[in-house]
Design an enzyme around this catalytic site. Structure first.
Site, short mmCIF file in Angstrom:
data_model
loop_
_atom_site.label_atom_id
_atom_site.label_comp_id
_atom_site.label_asym_id
_atom_site.label_seq_id
_atom_site.Cartn_x
_atom_site.Cartn_y
_atom_site.Cartn_z
N LYS A 206 -7.00 -4.98 -2.99
CA LYS A 206 -7.78 -5.45 -1.84
C LYS A 206 -8.71 -4.36 -1.36
O LYS A 206 -8.53 -3.19 -1.69
CB LYS A 206 -6.83 -5.89 -0.71
CG LYS A 206 -5.96 -4.76 -0.21
CD LYS A 206 -4.88 -5.27 0.72
CE LYS A 206 -4.07 -4.14 1.28
NZ LYS A 206 -4.84 -3.15 2.06
N HIS B 63 -10.63 7.04 1.40
CA HIS B 63 -9.24 6.92 0.93
C HIS B 63 -9.15 5.82 -0.13
O HIS B 63 -9.97 4.90 -0.16
CB HIS B 63 -8.30 6.59 2.10
CG HIS B 63 -8.56 5.23 2.69
ND1 HIS B 63 -9.57 5.00 3.60
CD2 HIS B 63 -7.99 4.02 2.47
CE1 HIS B 63 -9.59 3.72 3.91
NE2 HIS B 63 -8.65 3.09 3.24
N ASP C 103 0.79 -1.24 0.00
CA ASP C 103 0.00 0.00 0.00
C ASP C 103 0.83 1.29 0.00
O ASP C 103 0.50 2.23 0.75
CB ASP C 103 -0.97 0.01 1.20
CG ASP C 103 -1.99 -1.11 1.16
OD1 ASP C 103 -1.92 -1.95 0.24
OD2 ASP C 103 -2.85 -1.17 2.05
N ASP D 77 -4.55 -0.84 -1.89
CA ASP D 77 -5.86 -0.63 -1.28
C ASP D 77 -6.74 -0.03 -2.37
O ASP D 77 -6.36 0.98 -2.99
CB ASP D 77 -5.68 0.33 -0.09
CG ASP D 77 -6.61 0.04 1.07
OD1 ASP D 77 -6.96 -1.13 1.31
OD2 ASP D 77 -6.99 1.02 1.77
N CYS E 148 -1.99 -2.57 7.68
CA CYS E 148 -1.86 -3.53 6.58
C CYS E 148 -0.55 -4.31 6.60
O CYS E 148 -0.53 -5.48 6.23
CB CYS E 148 -2.11 -2.82 5.26
SG CYS E 148 -3.85 -2.31 5.14
N HIS F 53 -10.62 0.73 -2.96
CA HIS F 53 -12.00 0.72 -2.46
C HIS F 53 -12.99 1.33 -3.45
O HIS F 53 -12.70 2.38 -4.07
CB HIS F 53 -12.09 1.54 -1.17
CG HIS F 53 -11.27 1.00 -0.04
ND1 HIS F 53 -11.34 -0.29 0.40
CD2 HIS F 53 -10.36 1.63 0.77
CE1 HIS F 53 -10.51 -0.45 1.43
NE2 HIS F 53 -9.90 0.70 1.66
#
Ligand code: VGL
Ligand code: ZN
Length: 209
Positions: A106, A81, A8, A46, A151, A48
């Site tokens: 992820k 984020h 990340d 990351d 993480c 989302h």
């Protein structure tokens, strides 16, 4: 075979980003200098959707830092984020991507968060990282990135649990420190669980930097 897993290293976790980790950008030169030392290099990202339920903004009346129950799990609420296809979700512009062979995204499922690079927090779905490492014959996993207390921690604990020999490169990581001491506590917990905590200098045969 060994593999560096870069966790990340994205704009939103660096100073100026939406969920900034103090000195998050400082891990970039450390990681770049180490890339040659590994047989394989991969990254997690990351990633989302805007409606992700780890975002406080998606729970009216809630603010970042509060903890709720989500799909039966404790969930810290975060600022919005790393939204898919936004600049905040991109890797830090100075991170050398040329040796990254695979990227594992992820946190895609809006209903469950995913701190570990291997599984979502409910361990329901794999990201494909474990399968990749097995296919490539990797037995030794080195980890650097953001954030030490989220993480990186979850990824390292899963790596040990899955049977990989696991190292965390302390100066290639930084923590969120939602509460002061979280980073030190995460390092201690990882060490106790069998993760070897090292410094980037330990990976140099000669005094290279
Ligand atoms: C992370 C909080 C929320 C991390 C990701 O990369 O450590 N922390 N999402
Ligand atoms: Zn996230």
């Amino acid at each position: 075979m060994n593999c560096l897993v870069i966790v990340d290293v994205q704009n939103d976790f660096c100073p100026g980003g939406a969920l900034p980790v103090q000195e998050g950008d400082r891990v970039v030169p450390v990681i770049n200098r180490l890339l040659d030392r590994f047989d394989r290099v991969v990254a997690t990202q990351d990633w989302h959707p805007p409606g992700h339920l780890s975002f406080a903004a998606n729970h009216p009346g809630r603010t970042p830092g509060e903890v709720i129950q989500l799909a039966g799990l404790e969930q810290v609420l975060w600022p919005v984020h790393c939204v898919q296809d936004t600049p905040g979700a991109e890797f830090h512009p100075d991170l050398d991507l040329s040796r990254i062979q695979a990227v594992f995204r992820k946190g895609v499922d809006p209903e469950v968060d995913s701190y570990s690079g291997f599984f979502d927090n409910g361990r329901r779905r794999s990201t494909g990282l474990e399968e990749y490492l097995r296919r490539e014959g990797v037995e030794e996993v080195y980890i650097g990135g953001l954030a030490t207390d989220y993480c990186v921690r979850w990824t390292a604990l899963d790596a040990v649990r899955l049977g990989f020999r696991t190292w965390v490169i302390e100066d290639a990581c930084r923590g969120v420190e939602l509460r002061p001491g979280d980073t030190a506590a995460a390092l201690a917990e990882m060490a106790q669980t069998g993760v070897q905590i090292i410094h980037s200098n330990d990976l140099c045969r000669d005094p290279c930097f």
